[in-house]
Structures are given as structure tokens and as C-alpha cells.
Design an enzyme around this catalytic site. Structure first.
Site, short mmCIF file in Angstrom:
data_model
loop_
_atom_site.label_atom_id
_atom_site.label_comp_id
_atom_site.label_asym_id
_atom_site.label_seq_id
_atom_site.Cartn_x
_atom_site.Cartn_y
_atom_site.Cartn_z
N ASP A 11 0.84 -1.20 0.00
CA ASP A 11 0.00 0.00 0.00
C ASP A 11 0.89 1.25 0.00
O ASP A 11 0.58 2.25 -0.65
CB ASP A 11 -0.93 -0.02 1.23
CG ASP A 11 -2.20 0.79 1.02
OD1 ASP A 11 -2.18 1.70 0.18
OD2 ASP A 11 -3.19 0.52 1.71
N HIS A 14 1.98 3.21 -3.22
CA HIS A 14 1.22 4.33 -3.78
C HIS A 14 1.86 5.67 -3.41
O HIS A 14 1.86 6.61 -4.20
CB HIS A 14 -0.23 4.31 -3.26
CG HIS A 14 -1.07 3.20 -3.81
ND1 HIS A 14 -1.38 3.09 -5.15
CD2 HIS A 14 -1.66 2.15 -3.20
CE1 HIS A 14 -2.14 2.02 -5.34
NE2 HIS A 14 -2.33 1.42 -4.17
N HIS A 193 -8.29 -4.00 7.37
CA HIS A 193 -7.31 -3.12 6.73
C HIS A 193 -7.90 -1.70 6.74
O HIS A 193 -8.93 -1.45 6.11
CB HIS A 193 -7.06 -3.59 5.29
CG HIS A 193 -6.13 -2.72 4.49
ND1 HIS A 193 -4.79 -3.00 4.33
CD2 HIS A 193 -6.36 -1.59 3.78
CE1 HIS A 193 -4.23 -2.07 3.57
NE2 HIS A 193 -5.16 -1.19 3.21
N HIS A 195 -7.89 2.64 6.51
CA HIS A 195 -7.27 3.87 6.00
C HIS A 195 -7.68 5.01 6.93
O HIS A 195 -8.69 4.91 7.64
CB HIS A 195 -7.66 4.14 4.54
CG HIS A 195 -6.79 3.38 3.59
ND1 HIS A 195 -5.60 3.86 3.10
CD2 HIS A 195 -6.91 2.14 3.08
CE1 HIS A 195 -5.04 2.96 2.32
NE2 HIS A 195 -5.82 1.89 2.28
N TYR A 284 -13.79 6.49 -4.33
CA TYR A 284 -12.44 6.22 -4.81
C TYR A 284 -11.65 7.52 -4.98
O TYR A 284 -12.18 8.51 -5.49
CB TYR A 284 -12.48 5.55 -6.18
CG TYR A 284 -12.81 4.10 -6.14
CD1 TYR A 284 -11.85 3.16 -5.75
CD2 TYR A 284 -14.06 3.64 -6.49
CE1 TYR A 284 -12.16 1.82 -5.71
CE2 TYR A 284 -14.37 2.29 -6.45
CZ TYR A 284 -13.40 1.38 -6.06
OH TYR A 284 -13.71 0.05 -6.01
#
Lengths: 344, 344
Positions: A11, A14, A193, A195, A284
Site C-alpha cells: 500500500d 502508492h 485493513h 485507512h 475512490y
């Protein structure tokens, strides 16, 4: 006991535009291994085979990076991420040959069925098969549990709730974990997971652990897409303070974050206005530019367009609907016509 | 309904070495006011009267800053912080005269009794009297509730659990809020002031709200001592997503964070190794330098010294005990003497 998974080298890719070198990967993996982290994920940010003009060209191949990580560790297991449609079975075979023993197969939260052959192959070939349900905030807990059961039926021994947009809060994260925990076999683990777009990266992971998740992702210094992940070294400390044991040693983990990863970061992972807007809207990050363009065209607030996209549950591939959303928003917010008297 | 309190212009003063000007204060306060934030705290980082060589000289007086804030707002209430022993009643009188209507009186969590005259004066003179129990992780929930009851008995209509070291996690934060909620009168509000050292700034504030806290602090972009506070604009969004209404409008709040506060920050508020170590040990940030010196002298790990100070519950004023702690740690971790056979 919590299985800690580091995603700095996947991750986190990115955040560095997929430019980590084998030397970077070996150094980070060795530090994580010394600190007792259980699983280290290594791949292009969009999984093995993701290097492309569309997803971002990586500086080195997945093969080179996985091999470097596997060569740098004594105890930790190496994981590779695969998104069916981007990566293929051939990539997974290669990853296993080079030392990956954990296969993480990721789909949109409503599309578990496209992971069948990849999860089954991994399970049949001795890998730990992990299902990864992305954008998990978009469906409710019971729908998510149905998708998780599908992944379990294909052979997944761990199924993850993936908060790709950072749109969950502790309450909604815990609900989803509890639903999966209820729905799955006792021997199937639930993962989470996070964010950090709503500032809840660590808080959601703790709530997930309290609700029965035993595989938790994080990344050093939070390195990851958007506002970043749960900050792994911080999560390890907070888990300990919350009564959840991990195998990690905190001081060495802090050291690899500060001394190895921090110097490689192009910018700190903070929650800025853009990251917060995306998490709040639950969309997104790739929609941002489209939304800004559409908003300018119809003279509406770009964040209002993002919110509308979240309400419409638009997913990747439906970018043409962004213009429609902005146009309708402009109609709706236009001042009422004058001339007709109130109550007429 | 949550009362949102912004501490960017008080706790945030630590991050800018108390250098905010009346122009900065007026701009931030006006932005917060437009966004519908209820209360704006303005003072030296260590409260009114804190400007000194020991606590850091401010560029402008508390009076100038409070006046600037009060002049910049239409709806928001202005709060001033006072630590008995640093500030005096005279400072509180002055703050009220210049427009402050909320008095926050702060003591160490075991020393509520030194706040009696200040809380009583504020309540008797028409201010909202708020008690502020600092380093609240150091005592258990029932002891904290006893101290909160004292503050209530002096006239406080709000009592805060203040996690000065950022050492609480959602579970331990919620326990403390529940204990205060049980112990206090229904008309007395419970508040929570978070720090982000364990990555739980927003998560703890949400857990506090779930447990019955109705006054919540934060600061724009997290501006504050150590790892910073709960990031206010992010907290507002996460509260909404958690089912807690605030009067704040999110987009204007994001805008003042991004356009007014971010450019004034000397560095982003991140959780680095030092901040994490302090939160994990649960000690005052001012101990850091002492611990590093003592650790070097006795050749032990500085973080182990911080942990030992946390275990001993050493507080400000007891810095001489840091050398003792390091010396004992060195004795304890010295290799066992050779010569005596095992089992002898």
C-alpha cells in the site's frame, strides 16, 4: 493473539509512486522481521502485475521486490497482493516460487466470485489464502458477510474487511467484523485493513480487534494511499495498551519506522482537505480529478459532487456518471424561479 | 448534541512556540465561528499568565489575543484556560472583561482542590466554569470520578478528562467517561480532551462521545503539544458518521484548517518516535530531555527510562527522581556476575 501485517511495501508503494528498490525493500523487511512482525506484504500498490501506464509504472518488477524481501527475513512470512483482472495466476505462481507464502486476493466488496480460482489455487498450493473485500463501507454488514462466506468457500482461511476509502468509523467497523465473525467458521480468521481519511485508522483497527478480528494491517509511519493506513508502530503500542497481544517488539518497530521508512517518504501522511473529503464521501480517490472538472463545468462545489457520488454508490468504471451527478446537483441547487408567489 | 471546542489557539500555541499574533487569532476564530464551532479557546499554551522564560515567552499578551478572538466572532463563545499556580484570578477577571465567557480551570488529575476558588469565582461571575483534569490516565476511573465530583462541588458545570500524555486508548477513555457520567449530576456535562500520541485522538473522542461525553476538544490540523490533538475537522466528520450531531458545518471547517491554519504550521503534526514513546510511557513531554541525559549517563535505553518513569507515576516537579530511575534500571539490566555456578 493478533497477527500483524505490514503493508508499507505494498500500500505504501502508492505514496512513493511504486518506486521502491530491492535495497529499500530488503532494508524495511529486515527491520520488520527483527521487530517480530508476522507478515510483510510486498507488491506494486495495485498488486502483482499492476505496473502499467494506467496504474503507475514501478521502478522494479514484483519478482525482484518479493525476492529481495524474502531474502531479508528470518521469521516473517511474505505476502503478495493480487487483484483478479490486473494480476493473473502466473504472477501468483511466480510470487510463490520467489518466497511468498501468503496470497492476498482482492476484489470489490460485492465481487467475491471473481476471486474463486485464485483463492482456490493458493489454498491448494500450500499458501495461506487471504480474501480481501475492498470498499467494504459500501455494503452493509450482512451483505459483506455473504461475500466473505463465498471467499471462505473458495478456500480462504482469512477474510479481510478493507476500508479502502477510509470511510468507516469504529462503530461501523466493529459491526462488520462482528457480522463476519458470526458468519464464518471458527477456524477462519477475520482481518481488517484501515485507512485514515476520517482519522480512525488506529481506532478502527482497535475496534476491529475488540470485535474479534485477529489479522490487522498497518504500515510504518502510515505509508499508504490517501491519508495512509493505520500507523503500524503506533497500532502495536495501542493494541498492547488495549489488552491485545502481538508478537511485535515496540522499540525496534519504532526504529525501523523512524530510521528506515521516514527518510524514504516524499511527504508525511496527514489528513488534508482532499483526503478527508474522499473519506467523508466514501469514494475512490481516482474520482477526485473527474469531480473537480465536472464541478467547474457546472459551477458547483467539488466536495458536493463527491458526496453525491458516494450517495449514488458509483464505483470504478462508472466515471461517465460523474458529469450527470454534477449536472443534477447544479439543477437542484439553482435558485428557485421568481414570479410565482409563495403558496401558489 | 456535541459541544465542539477548538483548542488551536491555546494547545496549538505549543506548536508555534506561543507566537500567534492578534491577526492570526482573529482569522482562525472568524473561520471557526463561520463554521459553527461552539467554543474557541484562546490563551498561552500553559494558560493565561503562562508567558515566561520557563513556559515560553508569548509574542503577544493573553489580553491582546482574547480581545482579537472576541472581536472576530459572531456566535462562538471564547474560552480561556487557567492553571492555578501559573495564572491567577486577576487574569481570569481580565479575560472575562475582554470577552471570554468560558473559564477552563486545569489541575493535575489528583489535585482538583487547588481549583476551588477559580472555579467558584467563574461560576459566581456568570462564566461557564469548566474543570480540566490533566494526565487523567494516571489514576483509575473511580479515583478520577472523585476528583470530578470535587470540581462539580466548586461550581463546574462541565468536567473534562484530559489525556495530556496521549496515553489513553478507546477502552480506557470510555471507562473514565462512564465513571464520571455515573458520578456527576445529570446537568453536569463530561468533556474529553485527546492527544494523538497513540494514534487514538479521534478514536478516543468518539469512544468518549459513545460513553456520554458531550463536550469534545480538537484542533484544526491537530495543532497542539506532542503528537497534537484530535484533528477537529476530521473529528467533526467522524462524529457525524458515528451518529453524533454537532453544530459544525464541515466544508467551511475544512477550509479554515487548510487555508488559514496549515500555512501557519511550522511542521505537520505526526506521530514520530518521540511522541509515541511519551504516549506509550504515559509521561510528561518535559521529561524527555532529562531521560535522555540520564540514559546516556548509565548507558541504558532512553525509552526504557521513560517507561520506568511511567511505572513510577512520576509527575512534574519530581525530575530529580529520573536519575534514580536510570541508575536502578542499569543495575537491573546489568549482566549477571559470573563466577557463581547456576543453581548455587
Amino acid at each position: 493473539m493478533i497477527t500483524l501485517v505490514d503493508s508499507s511495501l505494498r500500500d505504501g508503494m502508492h505514496s512513493v509512486r511504486h518506486q521502491f528498490s530491492p535495497e529499500h525493500v530488503a532494508a524495511v523487511a529486515a527491520g520488520l522481521d527483527r521487530a517480530g512482525v508476522d507478515v510483510i506484504e510486498v507488491s506494486h500498490g495495485d498488486g502483482v502485475g499492476g505496473s502499467s501506464i494506467q496504474y503507475g509504472r514501478a521502478a522494479f518488477s514484483d519478482a525482484e521486490l518479493i525476492e529481495a524481501a524474502a531474502g531479508g527475513v528470518a521469521r516473517a512470512r511474505i505476502a503478495a497482493l493480487l487483484l483478479p483482472g490486473i494480476g493473473t495466476l502466473r504472477r501468483l505462481t511466480e510470487a510463490q516460487r520467489l518466497g511468498a507464502t501468503v496470497a492476498r486476493v482482492a476484489t470489490h466488496c460485492t465481487e467475491a466470485d471473481i476471486a474463486e480460482q485464485h483463492i482456490a489455487w493458493a489454498a491448494e498450493h500450500g499458501m495461506t489464502a487471504v480474501g480481501f473485500l475492498m470498499m467494504s463501507h459500501m455494503i452493509d454488514a450482512s451483505q459483506l458477510a455473504d461475500q466473505a462466506r463465498l471467499m471462505e468457500s473458495y478456500g480462504a482461511s482469512v477474510v479481510y474487511i478493507v476500508d479502502s476509502a477510509g470511510a468507516l468509523v469504529p462503530r461501523t467497523a466493529a459491526e462488520r467484523v462482528a457480522a463476519l465473525r458470526d458468519a464464518l467458521l471458527a477456524e477462519t480468521a477475520v482481518g481488517f485493513h484501515a485507512h485514515n481519511n476520517l482519522g480512525c485508522g488506529v481506532g478502527n483497527a482497535l475496534a476491529a480487534a475488540d470485535a474479534g478480528a485477529t489479522w490487522l494491517d498497518g504500515s510504518l509511519r502510515g505509508l499508504g494511499a490517501g491519508a495512509g493506513n493505520a500507523q503500524l508502530e503506533v497500532l502495536a503500542a495501542a493494541l498492547e495498551r488495549s489488552g491485545h497481544a502481538t508478537g511485535a517488539e515496540l522499540f525496534p518497530l519504532m526504529d525501523v519506522a523512524e530510521e528506515v521508512v521516514a527518510p524514504l517518504m516524499p511527504r508525511p501522511q496527514i489528513v488534508d482537505r482532499t483526503a478527508l473529503s474522499l473519506g467523508y464521501a466514501g469514494v475512490y480517490s481516482s474520482f477526485l480529478l473527474h469531480a473537480e472538472r465536472a464541478a467547474a463545468k457546472f459551477d458547483v462545489e467539488p466536495r458536493a459532487v463527491l458526496m453525491e457520488l458516494g450517495r449514488r454508490r458509483i464505483v470504478g468504471g462508472q466515471e461517465d456518471m460523474i458529469i450527470d451527478a454534477a449536472a443534477e446537483l447544479a439543477d437542484r441547487t439553482a435558485p428557485a424561479q421568481t414570479g410565482s408567489s409563495p403558496g401558489a
